[in-house]
Design a protein around this motif. Structure first.
Motif, PDB file in Angstrom:
ATOM      1  N   ASP A 421       0.822  -1.219   0.000  1.00 36.43           N
ATOM      2  CA  ASP A 421       0.000   0.000   0.000  1.00 36.43           C
ATOM      3  C   ASP A 421       0.854   1.267   0.000  1.00 36.43           C
ATOM      4  N   ALA A 422       2.027   1.194   0.658  1.00 31.01           N
ATOM      5  CA  ALA A 422       2.880   2.383   0.733  1.00 31.01           C
ATOM      6  C   ALA A 422       3.603   2.652  -0.579  1.00 31.01           C
ATOM      7  N   ASN A 423       3.741   1.638  -1.446  1.00 29.92           N
ATOM      8  CA  ASN A 423       4.522   1.794  -2.672  1.00 29.92           C
ATOM      9  C   ASN A 423       3.700   1.617  -3.939  1.00 29.92           C
ATOM     10  N   THR A 424       2.408   1.646  -3.826  1.00 26.38           N
ATOM     11  CA  THR A 424       1.534   1.548  -5.002  1.00 26.38           C
ATOM     12  C   THR A 424       1.107   2.956  -5.422  1.00 26.38           C
ATOM     13  N   HIS A 425       1.582   3.393  -6.588  1.00 27.12           N
ATOM     14  CA  HIS A 425       1.277   4.725  -7.104  1.00 27.12           C
ATOM     15  C   HIS A 425       0.803   4.582  -8.547  1.00 27.12           C
ATOM     16  N   PRO A 426      -0.442   4.201  -8.756  1.00 30.99           N
ATOM     17  CA  PRO A 426      -0.924   3.926 -10.111  1.00 30.99           C
ATOM     18  C   PRO A 426      -1.072   5.187 -10.947  1.00 30.99           C
ATOM     19  N   ARG A 470       6.193  -2.215  -6.997  1.00 30.25           N
ATOM     20  CA  ARG A 470       5.263  -1.894  -5.905  1.00 30.25           C
ATOM     21  C   ARG A 470       5.892  -2.194  -4.544  1.00 30.25           C
ATOM     22  N   GLY A 471       7.207  -1.884  -4.413  1.00 30.91           N
ATOM     23  CA  GLY A 471       7.903  -2.055  -3.149  1.00 30.91           C
ATOM     24  C   GLY A 471       8.527  -3.417  -2.950  1.00 30.91           C
ATOM     25  N   PHE A 472       8.406  -4.338  -3.911  1.00 34.25           N
ATOM     26  CA  PHE A 472       8.920  -5.702  -3.782  1.00 34.25           C
ATOM     27  C   PHE A 472      10.079  -5.938  -4.749  1.00 34.25           C
ATOM     28  N   GLU A 473      11.156  -6.568  -4.244  1.00 36.69           N
ATOM     29  CA  GLU A 473      12.283  -6.940  -5.086  1.00 36.69           C
ATOM     30  C   GLU A 473      11.885  -8.132  -5.964  1.00 36.69           C
ATOM     31  N   MET A 474      12.272  -8.084  -7.249  1.00 35.32           N
ATOM     32  CA  MET A 474      11.936  -9.160  -8.184  1.00 35.32           C
ATOM     33  C   MET A 474      13.205  -9.896  -8.607  1.00 35.32           C
ATOM     34  N   THR A 475      13.107 -11.244  -8.648  1.00 38.87           N
ATOM     35  CA  THR A 475      14.172 -12.096  -9.181  1.00 38.87           C
ATOM     36  C   THR A 475      13.565 -13.009 -10.248  1.00 38.87           C
ATOM     37  N   LEU A 476      14.407 -13.453 -11.196  1.00 36.40           N
ATOM     38  CA  LEU A 476      13.948 -14.304 -12.297  1.00 36.40           C
ATOM     39  C   LEU A 476      14.725 -15.612 -12.280  1.00 36.40           C
ATOM     40  N   SER A 477      14.027 -16.727 -12.522  1.00 34.38           N
ATOM     41  CA  SER A 477      14.673 -18.044 -12.576  1.00 34.38           C
ATOM     42  C   SER A 477      13.867 -18.958 -13.473  1.00 34.38           C
ATOM     43  N   PHE A 478      14.515 -20.063 -13.898  1.00 30.95           N
ATOM     44  CA  PHE A 478      13.814 -21.117 -14.652  1.00 30.95           C
ATOM     45  C   PHE A 478      13.682 -22.341 -13.761  1.00 30.95           C
ATOM     46  N   GLU A 479      12.467 -22.885 -13.633  1.00 34.44           N
ATOM     47  CA  GLU A 479      12.180 -24.023 -12.768  1.00 34.44           C
ATOM     48  C   GLU A 479      12.129 -25.304 -13.594  1.00 34.44           C
ATOM     49  N   PRO A 480      13.180 -26.162 -13.552  1.00 37.30           N
ATOM     50  CA  PRO A 480      13.194 -27.391 -14.371  1.00 37.30           C
ATOM     51  C   PRO A 480      12.072 -28.364 -14.011  1.00 37.30           C
ATOM     52  N   LEU A 481      11.660 -28.398 -12.739  1.00 40.84           N
ATOM     53  CA  LEU A 481      10.636 -29.348 -12.320  1.00 40.84           C
ATOM     54  C   LEU A 481       9.321 -29.123 -13.048  1.00 40.84           C
ATOM     55  N   PHE A 482       8.960 -27.859 -13.271  1.00 37.32           N
ATOM     56  CA  PHE A 482       7.697 -27.541 -13.926  1.00 37.32           C
ATOM     57  C   PHE A 482       7.891 -26.935 -15.312  1.00 37.32           C
TER      58      PHE A 482
END
Length: 594
Positions: A421-426, A470-482
């Protein structure tokens, strides 16, 4: 399968079977089959029953001699037809790093299925096997966004097809490529992009057929010399296509076993055949190779290439087909068949008590019934004790931990809500700015496109930083299981979002997770109330005794008596010819009655 030979003979050799006393199946089976009888629990669990199964064929020379009175069995080694000599090439390919990790994911899925950790409607061994076959063929069949592997079957096949095409240009020799998986779709548009050399390729991987064709065209094979059997969907089109292959106008024909197997007579100029995947049945493999090892082929020698990806399902599938073929080959042979062959598809179990059952001793039946009852009661008691110990562990460990985790989830959800809520600025479109690899994007389309571009740069399953939203750190990965790309969102708690190929859809998925924190809070609060109620119930249940303890003690004591009685009977029956010390009977036969 055991009743099929008798059924055929009954139609074709009724009088022969009647004369030899083999008309009834039981008589035929006792002559040519070996059975194993097993005692097993009845389905209702109230008793036992005998189950008889076939285990072997016996007296095969006599059986085949009788069958050949009405059947003319002609094998290749008997006919000695003028067919080309086949030279086999097994192309062993190393899996990519992602393929190795994805095979490990299949193993984890299989373990979960065996342990019944997933519902069969969600995942099962058939789905895992099918994914394993796809993965062995090309990793992009499980996720089209994955990169093309340099060691894939398609690339190896394309190299060999092109080399043979070049070397046989003067003769206009032809080739066939068999692939039962990932056939071209009907009416599906294919988006093409232009490369620097002026050629075109698929923008996104769609199927093996189109990918192989595009690679062959890129190497220099003209488009008009490559054809799919699937395009000839009428008899007239098939006749025209086969004529072009026989004349060498079309030099590479790609198809599946079902459509390009029996009835495909295009062998005149065939010089090579390629197996991209393994069929389920030996007959399918024979049908494939029967297209090239055939009369009227102008080549004295032909090459057959089998492509196998190491450490995948390929080795298992070829072993399975080989095992089936060995069993068939034991019977359908021009040589004198072995006297006995085993059925590799049937397994029969037996109990040692079956011999004792035949004696008619009433104590045996009572003992068998008690064995079953005592075993059932012991299992029930073991289950009761297991549940009791489990409840004790739950009271001491699980429920306190679960309650603590639920309280932690409540706290995390509340903190996540505050961060969001503190970092949502639409903006006017309702989209809050997103940072991807250091660049801030104010529009959904640009942000979604940037995410997909980063996906294309991944070469393994390692987690890499993506940005902030929106205030959250994002990381990217590939999931071999799925077999999927995933974005991790880190605030007070970690969240995971599965990506697709749609630009706006990925942004919506991220928003859905962030907007569902209130649902997570409610779920955690409900879980807390449930765990507290279960803890109170467990404290009551753990004090209850096993309800069938007296029945188990009584039947166990009677079973002990019967075991002792039968043991004494066995000792007495060991002396059957007379009392100890008695004279041995005369064995010359002069004093015996006749």
């Amino acid at each position: 399968m055991w009743c099929l030979p008798h059924t055929m003979q009954k139609y074709l050799q009724y009088e022969t079977l009647r004369r030899q006393g083999l008309l009834h199946f039981d008589a035929w089976a006792s002559t040519f089959g070996e059975t194993v009888t097993a005692i097993e629990l009845a389905p209702e669990g109230t008793g036992y029953r005998a189950k008889t199964r076939f285990a072997k064929f016996h007296n095969l020379p006599e059986l085949m001699a009788m069958f050949k009175e009405v059947a003319d069995i002609q094998t290749a080694d008997m006919l000695k037809l003028p067919v080309p000599k086949a030279i086999y090439h097994n192309i062993s390919l190393k899996p990519s790093k992602l393929q190795k990790e994805m095979v490990g994911g299949l193993a984890e899925r299989a373990e979960k299925v065996r342990n019944k950790e997933v519902d069969s409607t969600v995942d099962n061994m058939l789905l895992i096997t099918n994914d394993g076959r796809k993965l062995a063929l090309d990793q992009r069949l499980l996720n089209p966004m994955l990169p093309d592997s340099d060691t894939s079957k398609i690339n190896a096949c394309a190299e060999n097809v092109f080399e043979i095409w070049q070397n046989t240009a003067d003769q206009c020799s032809t080739q066939m490529v068999f692939c039962d998986l990932s056939t071209p779709g009907k009416g599906r548009p294919i988006e093409m992009v232009q490369k620097e050399q002026g050629t075109f390729e698929m923008a996104v991987f769609q199927n093996v057929y189109d990918d192989l064709r595009d690679k062959l065209i890129a190497k220099g094979i003209p488009t008009e010399e490559i054809a799919y059997i699937h395009d000839a969907n009428t008899e007239a089109k098939k006749k025209e296509l086969f004529g072009k292959v026989r004349s060498g106008q079309i030099r590479v024909l790609i198809g599946s076993t079902q459509k390009m197997g029996a009835g495909t007579n295009v062998q005149h100029k065939l010089v090579a055949l390629h197996h991209l995947d393994c069929p389920w049945r030996p007959s399918d493999l024979q049908q494939r190779e029967g297209r090239i090892i055939r009369q009227k082929n102008e080549n004295d020698e032909v090459d057959i290439y089998t492509y196998v990806t190491e450490n995948t399902f390929d080795s298992y599938l070829y072993q399975l087909v080989e095992g089936k073929q060995k069993f068939i080959g034991q019977i359908m042979t021009s040589k004198s068949p072995a006297r006995s062959v085993e059925d590799i598809d049937e397994t029969a179990l037996s109990y040692a008590e079956i011999k004792a059952l035949c004696t008619g001793n009433p104590h045996i039946k009572e003992k068998m019934d008690l064995d079953i009852d005592v075993q059932r009661l012991k299992l029930l008691k073991a289950n009761h004790l297991s549940q009791k110990y489990s409840l004790e562990d739950n009271i001491v460990k699980y429920f306190p931990q679960a309650i603590a985790i639920a309280k932690g989830r409540i706290k995390n959800a509340q903190e996540d809500i505050a961060i969001r809520d503190a970092n949502t600025h639409p903006n006017q479109d309702g989209f809050s700015p997103m940072v991807v690899v250091g660049v801030t994007y104010a529009e959904k389309k640009a942000a979604g496109t940037a995410i997909l571009e980063v996906c294309k740069t991944l070469t393994d399953s390692a987690c890499v930083p993506l940005g902030q939203y929106r205030g959250f750190e994002m990381t990217l990965s590939f999931e071999p299981l799925f077999n999927q790309y995933k974005v991790g969102l880190t605030g007070a708690h970690n969240h995971s979002v599965t990506l697709g190929a749609d630009i706006f859809g990925n942004i919506q998925r991220l928003d859905n997770v962030l907007n569902d924190f209130e649902g997570n809070l409610t779920s955690a609060q409900n879980d807390l109330a449930t765990y507290e109620a279960q803890l109170a119930s467990a404290k009551i249940e753990v004090e209850k005794p096993f309800p069938q303890e007296d029945e188990l003690k009584t039947k166990s004591a009677r079973l002990t008596e019967l075991n002792a009685l039968l043991h004494l009977d066995k000792k007495e029956n060991e002396i059957v010819d007379g009392e100890p010390g008695a004279e041995a009977p005369d064995r010359d036969g002069t004093d015996r009655e006749r």
